[in-house]
Scaffold this motif. Sequence first.
Motif: not given
Length: 139
Positions: A38, A41, A45, A56-57, A59-61, A63-64, A70, A136
């Motif tokens: 990650h 990424k 971001a 958003r990016c 937060r989504d990372l 979450l992933s 996490h 987040i």
Amino acid sequence: PDEQLDLDDGRWEDIHVVTGALKLFLRELPEPLVPFSHFDKFIAAIKIQDQAMRGRCIRDLVLSLPPAHHDTMKVLFRHLCRVIEHKEENRMSVQSVAIVFGPTLLRPASEEGNMAMHMVFQNQVVEHILNHYSYIFPD
């Protein structure tokens, strides 16, 4: 080996010892809290110019991330946010915390490339997550 720590031992009274132990623990993990897969990424971001899209990016990372990463990140960053709430007494601002923890939580698989440049972005990612914790990690 299951090492038993006695937290009543006087040496744990110095907050720098506790912080150093936490940083060392995180640094010694076989993979950082932000997995190597990650790293690029998150760096990409944080470079996004549009603030809403960047938010958003990231937060989504987060979450992933794998559940263990996490959930550990959520607890650690909640604690770091509490540390920052007391910045008048402890002098640990968002920027200070990001400088201390950025390179430990988020690092590339190989230590090649522009490390100074990476560090700026590593710190910015940590700073962003601290500044947007409730977005987040909504409860």
